[in-house]
Enzyme design. Sequence first.
Site, PDB file in Angstrom:
ATOM      1  N   TRP A  82       4.416  -4.399   6.766  1.00 31.08           N
ATOM      2  CA  TRP A  82       3.543  -4.855   5.677  1.00 31.08           C
ATOM      3  C   TRP A  82       3.526  -3.814   4.551  1.00 31.08           C
ATOM      4  O   TRP A  82       3.459  -4.158   3.367  1.00 31.08           O
ATOM      5  CB  TRP A  82       2.126  -5.065   6.217  1.00 31.08           C
ATOM      6  CG  TRP A  82       1.128  -5.488   5.163  1.00 31.08           C
ATOM      7  CD1 TRP A  82       0.842  -6.763   4.759  1.00 31.08           C
ATOM      8  CD2 TRP A  82       0.292  -4.630   4.367  1.00 31.08           C
ATOM      9  NE1 TRP A  82      -0.117  -6.746   3.786  1.00 31.08           N
ATOM     10  CE2 TRP A  82      -0.474  -5.451   3.527  1.00 31.08           C
ATOM     11  CE3 TRP A  82       0.108  -3.248   4.302  1.00 31.08           C
ATOM     12  CZ2 TRP A  82      -1.407  -4.948   2.625  1.00 31.08           C
ATOM     13  CZ3 TRP A  82      -0.821  -2.751   3.394  1.00 31.08           C
ATOM     14  CH2 TRP A  82      -1.565  -3.590   2.572  1.00 31.08           C
ATOM     15  N   HIS A  83       3.606  -2.529   4.951  1.00 28.52           N
ATOM     16  CA  HIS A  83       3.504  -1.476   3.944  1.00 28.52           C
ATOM     17  C   HIS A  83       4.745  -1.361   3.074  1.00 28.52           C
ATOM     18  O   HIS A  83       4.668  -0.856   1.952  1.00 28.52           O
ATOM     19  CB  HIS A  83       3.227  -0.127   4.615  1.00 28.52           C
ATOM     20  CG  HIS A  83       1.815  -0.007   5.093  1.00 28.52           C
ATOM     21  ND1 HIS A  83       1.406  -0.463   6.316  1.00 28.52           N
ATOM     22  CD2 HIS A  83       0.714   0.498   4.495  1.00 28.52           C
ATOM     23  CE1 HIS A  83       0.107  -0.244   6.444  1.00 28.52           C
ATOM     24  NE2 HIS A  83      -0.335   0.339   5.360  1.00 28.52           N
ATOM     25  N   GLY A  84       5.870  -1.776   3.560  1.00 22.74           N
ATOM     26  CA  GLY A  84       7.065  -1.665   2.726  1.00 22.74           C
ATOM     27  C   GLY A  84       8.282  -2.195   3.449  1.00 22.74           C
ATOM     28  O   GLY A  84       8.339  -2.195   4.680  1.00 22.74           O
TER      29      GLY A  84
ATOM     30  N   PHE B 188       2.568  -1.666  -2.301  1.00 22.59           N
ATOM     31  CA  PHE B 188       2.597  -2.411  -1.036  1.00 22.59           C
ATOM     32  C   PHE B 188       2.052  -3.815  -1.261  1.00 22.59           C
ATOM     33  O   PHE B 188       2.089  -4.640  -0.472  1.00 22.59           O
ATOM     34  CB  PHE B 188       1.780  -1.691   0.038  1.00 22.59           C
ATOM     35  CG  PHE B 188       2.223  -0.262   0.240  1.00 22.59           C
ATOM     36  CD1 PHE B 188       3.567   0.076   0.171  1.00 22.59           C
ATOM     37  CD2 PHE B 188       1.315   0.743   0.477  1.00 22.59           C
ATOM     38  CE1 PHE B 188       3.983   1.381   0.332  1.00 22.59           C
ATOM     39  CE2 PHE B 188       1.719   2.056   0.657  1.00 22.59           C
ATOM     40  CZ  PHE B 188       3.052   2.378   0.583  1.00 22.59           C
TER      41      PHE B 188
END
Lengths: 348, 471
Positions: B325-327, B471
């Site tokens: 999800w963050h990257g 993000f």
Amino acid sequence: MKLKQTLILTVVLSLISITVWELYWRSQGYFPDLDDDKYLWAKTRAKVEKATENDVVLIGSSRVLFDIQVHEWEALTGTKPIQLANAGSTPLPTFHDIVENTNFKGTVIVGVTPPLFFSTTYEQAPPWFRASSRSEFYKNRTYAQRLNFVLSIPIQNSLAFISNDDEAWYDDINLKALLNTIELPHRTTNPKEPPFRRFQDIDLYRNVRMKERMVTDTAFANSIMAVWKSMLTSEPKPPPPDKEGTIEFFLKNLEKFEARGGKVILLRSPSDGFFDELESMITPRAEFWDELVAKANAPAIHYQDYDKLKNFKTIEWSHLSATDADNFTRNLVEVLLEENLITNLKTN
Amino acid sequence: MLFNSLSFFVFLVVVLVLYYTKIFNWTGKKRMLLLASYVFYGFWNPPLVILLWISTMVDWTAGNKLAVEQNLRKRKLWLLLSLVVNLGFLAFFKYRDFLLDNFTAVADTYGYGYQTQPLDILLPMGISFYTFQTMSYTIDMYNQKTERAKTFLDFALYVTFFPQLVAGPIVRAKELISQFYEEKKATAKQFIWGLFLLTLGLFQKVVLADTLLADTSDAVFGATEALNFWDAWAGTLAFSGQIFFDFAGYSTCAIGIAMMLGMILPHNFLYPYGAIGFSDFWKRWHISLSTWLRDYLYIPLGGNRFGVTRMYAALMITMLLGGLWHGAAWTFVVWGALHGIYLVIEKALKHKVPVKITFWNGIFFAFFTFTCINFTWVFFRANEFSTAKNMIESMLFLNPDGLLLLEYFDLLKVFILTALLFFTHWYMRRHTVKMVAENLPVWLFATGWAMMVFLLLIAQGSGEQFIYFQF
């Protein structure tokens, strides 16, 4: 919790502390001025979109910034040139940006500081990146960033302690710069660089003038010369010039620009002493400047070739004082008018 | 628009003036807030407001249908529509190039020589936040855990509410939409407290994250050579502090701004570096995301209802996807995997090695947790696995002749700030800012607040973007 009293006291203490801070820096000789940053450059770059055939765009490195005074130029020709030169950079990416991303077909004066102009076409190299990042910023800037800049102008023009130049000068007075002046014993093997102090002022038209202190305070001028020496002699040394690559890149853009009616004038501004020696050694005139001029087949002004331009003495081997810059601009405009390279709208 | 910018300052003053003057009734004020939120977002990139509109329209429609539809198959289809649109946006804008790169790499392994051209699409700011927020509405509607929004205006404002639009907290519908039903007005105390939180958040971002820590972290993680032990740790700790102050700073600003409008947003950070253990850490770090992942991923995957093995699998999948999800990079997946492994080990040991937490062993366990978390940040920050490998080796004393990159001042700055950060979080485990402020005399609280204002003004900053926007 007595929040109202807290808020009132906070406002009072904040106002007092920031007023004292402002007064302190003014007492140290600082005054409100603008930062030479990407926002100001982008605002100036936007003018090219509406520029006409009679307009002049200045690109190059710091010598074009210091030596050509846009207000003086306007007084003589009736046109204020658009100053897009970037210190410490090659003009090639800026020229490429103008050729590829605008319809401008006026005159572009390309300042040639040989070690920078012929340095590289490698996009990550500092002389290239310093210029190309500003073109990129111009292309991608958001509406919020445009508004931030507009709102920042009255603040920059009113408060001396606002100083946040892209160059990150040693004598900037933002928190980060102040912390960087704290001296502790050296830990790394990197050579200690001499402090690089801001030695010029800039206005809303990106007209740069050398600080008067450079003329009156020899120690201050010497500190800038020490920076130049350190930059060019300490390890790692700059890579050798890429003459073929840079000329080829320039010519491609020149061809396209001239094909749509644009005109380019190459300009070599004065340098002395250490810089002159270094430039003669690394980028000798016959092999670099003369070859560029021959291949470009464009009007070219080398200060050594003109009586009106060759007797100027730089302050720190590379840039003219404010007064000399006025005179240099005047003489340069005269030369350009004599050779019919620019138009004087005042007489027309 | 960034909170740490002049344009936002002007924007906020205009919004507050319009909000508190009597020219609008409550519906008019909500319309003004909605328009202001679109302006807030559009000042970055106007065309991408269309994505917000699409997300809003799809989830409003799906929510309305789910509120009345009884047929299970049709209910599933409406939910699916919402998930496909929102996750589709994410897949296209955030993961397209990553997926294609990996597909190409796999195809090449089998000798197909497949070629793709990366699109380099602009990642819409905050897309991971607002898509997760709107999806939570339709999922809750599907599970009949929330009421349908009363009006389209309330729902659109829920999706777009500017204080938390681009970096959270990710707010559930029942926490925010219901606040729009009746006129909200901050009391004088709420307004001033909101202003204080806004100052505190900006101080965290501009002074602590950008001015004091960012350069050290950038220098260390930008190094191409293996570094000395102290430099590697300083860089990692600097990033550890930077990302906390950057992200918690944003959340604090968001909560403060909402409070100035009379709205309450949930906490997103509760002194995570004072956590004892990794479960505790995730109850304190990015709380709105961790609870989202718990409710909409971990529990549907079985949670702890189907035995230990299934629970560990659910935990690992949740953390791996949380990392992604963050990257769109494998380094983020490794970051998530490390957290998953920590959690699994902690859960496994918890039943076998019961420990009573005291003050002294508590601070030891908190320090141990903080140290382990720092190893995960290396993967989060490093752009390449080679950088992460070098960093981890240096942090484990495996590069004794590593490069000395930082000067003593940088080392001192980072280690002092980190010590202050850790002990503050340890102390604040059982406190809130409000509790501390309540016990301070007016002069001391005001002096601290004024100092933050002063440092903010002299730091000036260069309008650096918040890390989590990407993000």
